[in-house]
Design a protein around this motif. Structure first.
Motif, mmCIF file in Angstrom:
data_model
loop_
_atom_site.group_PDB
_atom_site.id
_atom_site.type_symbol
_atom_site.label_atom_id
_atom_site.label_comp_id
_atom_site.label_asym_id
_atom_site.label_seq_id
_atom_site.Cartn_x
_atom_site.Cartn_y
_atom_site.Cartn_z
ATOM 1 N N THR A 1 15.620 18.654 2.802
ATOM 2 C CA THR A 1 14.898 18.638 1.530
ATOM 3 C C THR A 1 15.721 19.122 0.348
ATOM 4 N N THR A 2 16.859 19.760 0.603
ATOM 5 C CA THR A 2 17.638 20.314 -0.504
ATOM 6 C C THR A 2 18.229 19.236 -1.408
ATOM 7 N N SER A 3 18.350 18.007 -0.917
ATOM 8 C CA SER A 3 18.925 16.937 -1.728
ATOM 9 C C SER A 3 17.889 16.265 -2.631
ATOM 10 N N ILE A 4 16.637 16.666 -2.512
ATOM 11 C CA ILE A 4 15.567 16.021 -3.277
ATOM 12 C C ILE A 4 15.280 16.841 -4.540
ATOM 13 N N PRO A 5 15.271 16.194 -5.705
ATOM 14 C CA PRO A 5 15.008 16.917 -6.957
ATOM 15 C C PRO A 5 13.626 17.562 -6.954
ATOM 16 N N GLN A 6 13.503 18.648 -7.664
ATOM 17 C CA GLN A 6 12.260 19.415 -7.727
ATOM 18 C C GLN A 6 11.025 18.558 -8.024
ATOM 19 N N ASP B 1 0.805 -1.227 0.000
ATOM 20 C CA ASP B 1 0.000 0.000 0.000
ATOM 21 C C ASP B 1 0.835 1.273 0.000
ATOM 22 N N ALA B 2 2.024 1.207 0.597
ATOM 23 C CA ALA B 2 2.876 2.396 0.707
ATOM 24 C C ALA B 2 4.301 1.962 1.004
ATOM 25 N N ALA B 3 5.234 2.894 0.818
ATOM 26 C CA ALA B 3 6.647 2.594 1.064
ATOM 27 C C ALA B 3 7.301 3.719 1.863
ATOM 28 N N ILE B 4 8.287 3.322 2.638
ATOM 29 C CA ILE B 4 9.187 4.250 3.303
ATOM 30 C C ILE B 4 10.516 4.102 2.575
ATOM 31 N N LEU B 5 11.036 5.179 2.030
ATOM 32 C CA LEU B 5 12.187 5.119 1.144
ATOM 33 C C LEU B 5 13.312 6.025 1.637
ATOM 34 N N ASP B 6 14.411 5.424 2.045
ATOM 35 C CA ASP B 6 15.595 6.182 2.436
ATOM 36 C C ASP B 6 16.162 6.850 1.184
ATOM 37 N N ARG C 1 3.866 3.375 -10.623
ATOM 38 C CA ARG C 1 2.836 2.441 -10.156
ATOM 39 C C ARG C 1 1.743 3.151 -9.351
ATOM 40 N N LYS C 2 1.883 4.468 -9.188
ATOM 41 C CA LYS C 2 0.930 5.279 -8.426
ATOM 42 C C LYS C 2 0.810 4.813 -6.976
ATOM 43 N N LEU C 3 1.961 4.424 -6.405
ATOM 44 C CA LEU C 3 2.014 3.978 -5.011
ATOM 45 C C LEU C 3 2.570 5.093 -4.137
ATOM 46 N N PRO C 4 1.918 5.373 -3.019
ATOM 47 C CA PRO C 4 2.403 6.437 -2.137
ATOM 48 C C PRO C 4 3.673 6.021 -1.412
ATOM 49 N N PHE C 5 4.495 7.022 -1.114
ATOM 50 C CA PHE C 5 5.719 6.745 -0.368
ATOM 51 C C PHE C 5 6.154 7.988 0.386
ATOM 52 N N VAL C 6 7.043 7.735 1.336
ATOM 53 C CA VAL C 6 7.626 8.780 2.175
ATOM 54 C C VAL C 6 9.137 8.689 2.016
ATOM 55 N N PHE C 7 9.785 9.828 1.839
ATOM 56 C CA PHE C 7 11.237 9.855 1.873
ATOM 57 C C PHE C 7 11.693 9.943 3.323
ATOM 58 N N ALA C 8 12.686 9.149 3.695
ATOM 59 C CA ALA C 8 13.344 9.254 4.992
ATOM 60 C C ALA C 8 14.754 9.764 4.722
ATOM 61 N N THR C 9 15.132 10.845 5.395
ATOM 62 C CA THR C 9 16.448 11.420 5.128
ATOM 63 C C THR C 9 16.977 12.207 6.315
ATOM 64 N N GLY C 10 18.265 12.206 6.434
ATOM 65 C CA GLY C 10 18.930 13.033 7.414
ATOM 66 C C GLY C 10 19.577 14.242 6.756
ATOM 67 N N TYR C 11 19.366 14.403 5.449
ATOM 68 C CA TYR C 11 20.029 15.450 4.679
ATOM 69 C C TYR C 11 19.148 16.665 4.410
ATOM 70 N N ARG D 1 21.730 7.370 -4.402
ATOM 71 C CA ARG D 1 20.438 8.046 -4.275
ATOM 72 C C ARG D 1 19.324 7.135 -4.761
ATOM 73 N N SER D 2 18.192 7.202 -4.104
ATOM 74 C CA SER D 2 17.084 6.278 -4.388
ATOM 75 C C SER D 2 16.019 6.879 -5.292
ATOM 76 N N PHE D 3 16.341 7.929 -6.035
ATOM 77 C CA PHE D 3 15.321 8.611 -6.817
ATOM 78 C C PHE D 3 14.744 7.746 -7.946
ATOM 79 N N ALA D 4 15.508 6.817 -8.481
ATOM 80 C CA ALA D 4 14.963 5.901 -9.496
ATOM 81 C C ALA D 4 13.901 4.987 -8.878
ATOM 82 N N ILE D 5 14.079 4.633 -7.617
ATOM 83 C CA ILE D 5 13.060 3.838 -6.915
ATOM 84 C C ILE D 5 11.812 4.686 -6.730
#
Length: 115
Positions: free
Chosen positions: A79-84, A44-49, A67-77, A56-60
């Protein structure tokens, strides 16, 4: 689905999700395994480091979006490391408390229902 390369963080996420009444269908700690599971498993959903052992896990994230599946990014870095194009994804800032995980997951699930 939990994709996280730090075993202690992965166990914390798994325990917190279980306390929330969720079932973790699979864990992945490496990019290739995470991508394969994101593309093929039913969940139903994913937690993605964001950073999996330096990769970087952006291809995941893109595979989850396809697949239109919801997910959450987990990061210690932050939001600046996440592409627009992925900045609308809920962020779980490490270190986090269980209520932070719950809030981020609920946000991801709610945004998918609206789409």
């Amino acid at each position: 689905l939990v994709i996280e390369d730090e075993s202690m963080v992965s166990m914390l996420i798994e325990d917190t999700l279980a306390d929330m009444g969720c079932v973790v269908v699979a864990l992945a700690s490496r990019f290739e395994d995470g991508l394969s599971k994101a593309q093929t498993l039913a969940f139903d959903a994913a937690i993605l480091d964001v950073n999996l052992a330096g990769q970087r896990s952006f291809a995941i994230a893109d595979a989850l979006r396809m697949r239109k599946l919801p997910f959450v990014f987990a990061t210690g870095y932050g939001t600046t490391s996440i592409p627009q194009p992925l900045q609308d994804v809920p962020i779980l800032q490490k270190p986090f408390a269980s209520h932070d995980l719950e809030q981020a997951l609920r946000s991801a699930l709610a945004s998918t229902r609206k789409a």
